[in-house]
Scaffold this motif. Structure first.
Motif, short mmCIF file in Angstrom:
data_model
loop_
_atom_site.label_atom_id
_atom_site.label_comp_id
_atom_site.label_asym_id
_atom_site.label_seq_id
_atom_site.Cartn_x
_atom_site.Cartn_y
_atom_site.Cartn_z
N TYR A 102 0.81 -1.21 0.00
CA TYR A 102 0.00 0.00 0.00
C TYR A 102 0.84 1.26 0.00
CZ TYR A 102 -4.85 -1.42 0.54
OH TYR A 102 -6.11 -1.88 0.30
N LEU A 103 0.31 2.28 -0.67
CA LEU A 103 0.81 3.64 -0.56
C LEU A 103 -0.27 4.39 0.21
CD1 LEU A 103 2.81 5.92 -1.40
CD2 LEU A 103 1.29 6.33 -3.33
N VAL A 104 0.13 5.09 1.26
CA VAL A 104 -0.81 5.86 2.08
C VAL A 104 -0.31 7.29 2.10
CG1 VAL A 104 -1.99 6.00 4.30
CG2 VAL A 104 -1.16 3.79 3.48
N ARG A 105 -1.20 8.25 1.81
CA ARG A 105 -0.76 9.64 1.69
C ARG A 105 -1.84 10.60 2.18
NH1 ARG A 105 -1.06 9.78 -4.90
NH2 ARG A 105 -3.27 9.30 -5.01
N GLN A 106 -1.41 11.81 2.45
CA GLN A 106 -2.33 12.88 2.83
C GLN A 106 -1.78 14.22 2.35
OE1 GLN A 106 -2.26 12.40 7.13
NE2 GLN A 106 -4.36 11.62 7.11
N LEU A 107 -2.69 15.15 2.18
CA LEU A 107 -2.32 16.54 1.97
C LEU A 107 -3.18 17.36 2.90
CD1 LEU A 107 -4.78 17.88 0.16
CD2 LEU A 107 -3.53 16.91 -1.71
N GLY A 108 -2.66 18.50 3.33
CA GLY A 108 -3.45 19.30 4.24
C GLY A 108 -2.82 20.64 4.56
N VAL A 109 -3.56 21.42 5.31
CA VAL A 109 -3.14 22.74 5.75
C VAL A 109 -3.18 22.76 7.27
CG1 VAL A 109 -3.67 25.20 5.71
CG2 VAL A 109 -4.04 23.83 3.66
N ILE A 110 -2.07 23.20 7.86
CA ILE A 110 -1.95 23.29 9.31
C ILE A 110 -1.87 24.77 9.67
CG2 ILE A 110 -0.53 22.66 11.29
CD1 ILE A 110 0.75 20.50 9.34
N ASP A 111 -2.74 25.21 10.55
CA ASP A 111 -2.69 26.60 11.02
C ASP A 111 -1.75 26.68 12.21
OD1 ASP A 111 -4.44 27.93 9.23
OD2 ASP A 111 -6.13 26.96 10.22
N THR A 112 -0.83 27.64 12.15
CA THR A 112 0.07 27.90 13.27
C THR A 112 -0.15 29.34 13.72
OG1 THR A 112 1.89 28.75 11.92
CG2 THR A 112 1.79 26.35 12.23
N GLY A 157 4.12 -3.36 3.67
CA GLY A 157 3.12 -3.28 2.62
C GLY A 157 1.70 -3.15 3.11
N THR A 158 1.50 -3.08 4.44
CA THR A 158 0.12 -3.05 4.96
C THR A 158 -0.39 -1.63 5.14
OG1 THR A 158 0.72 -3.05 7.30
CG2 THR A 158 0.53 -5.22 6.21
N PHE A 159 -1.68 -1.51 4.97
CA PHE A 159 -2.38 -0.24 5.18
C PHE A 159 -2.23 0.20 6.64
CE2 PHE A 159 -6.62 1.85 6.00
CZ PHE A 159 -6.32 3.03 5.37
N THR A 160 -2.36 -0.73 7.58
CA THR A 160 -2.26 -0.43 9.00
C THR A 160 -0.90 0.18 9.34
OG1 THR A 160 -3.77 -2.23 9.49
CG2 THR A 160 -2.44 -1.42 11.32
N ASP A 161 0.17 -0.39 8.81
CA ASP A 161 1.49 0.18 9.07
C ASP A 161 1.65 1.54 8.39
OD1 ASP A 161 2.21 -1.93 10.66
OD2 ASP A 161 3.49 -2.90 9.16
N GLY A 162 1.02 1.72 7.24
CA GLY A 162 1.05 3.02 6.58
C GLY A 162 0.39 4.09 7.42
N ILE A 163 -0.75 3.76 8.02
CA ILE A 163 -1.44 4.70 8.91
C ILE A 163 -0.55 5.05 10.10
CG2 ILE A 163 -3.35 4.89 10.56
CD1 ILE A 163 -5.04 3.26 8.61
#
Length: 193
Positions: A137-147, A163-169
């Motif tokens: 698995y490839l697990v990814r995110q994009l986002g905006v963090i307010d500081t 290769g597991t989703f759980t380890d990616g999380i």
């Protein structure tokens, strides 16, 4: 890719009819809802052009894939989108008032997806994941963090050795905690007034 897809649907002007699929596609990462949005943009080539326009307006040169090279997955979801270009897109889109409804939804992500950037209070984000052709698995995110000194646009991805989703999380959550702990060191910006 669901974020620029949803923004393209809003810009098409039929947001009232697309509002529920947009909400579900963003907050629950629902593929059927995203496919409905894609079909609502026109033919696959037309839909890709409309999402391309959203990306290009933000300075992102990525070209959205219009065909399904892996038939079981969406065409747009198979687009090769670098972390650098995701960050470039996000930094610009977060300052565009027309995109505000999507960023509001990115602050309402389903509780079962509150990992990675979701471990940072107030982050607005969207995740994506899926099996690679080579396996795992490839697990990814994009986002905006307010500081306290501005916003940080972030795009992160992991491909766990297991290769597991759980380890990616778990690995994305490690990155999220690191970003939170080191937020004072991250380059931040503010939208122009």
């Amino acid at each position: 890719m669901k974020v620029p897809l949803a923004i393209a649907a809003l810009r098409q002007g039929d947001s009232a009819s697309a509002s529920e699929p947009i909400k579900i596609a963003i907050t629950q990462s629902d593929n059927e809802a995203a496919d409905a949005i894609w079909r609502g943009l026109g033919s696959p080539d037309t839909a890709a052009e409309k999402v391309d326009a959203v990306l290009q307006e933000a300075g992102d040169p990525t070209r959205v894939q219009s065909y399904r090279s892996r038939p079981e997955y969406s065409a747009f979801g198979q687009t090769v989108w670098s972390l650098e270009n995701q960050t470039r897109f996000l930094a610009a889109a977060a300052c565009d008032d027309r995109s505000a409804p999507i960023f509001d939804l990115m602050g309402q992500i389903a509780s079962d997806q509150m990992w990675g950037l979701g471990t940072i209070p107030g982050a607005r984000f969207k995740g994506g994941w899926g099996p690679l052709e080579a396996g795992g698995y490839l697990v990814r995110q994009l986002g905006v963090i307010d500081t306290g000194w501005g916003r940080v646009a972030a795009a992160i991805a992991v491909q766990p050795n297991s290769g597991t989703f759980t380890d990616g999380i778990a690995q994305l959550s490690q990155v999220g905690r690191w970003l939170k702990e080191h937020s004072a060191e991250l380059p931040a910006g503010r939208c122009r007034a």
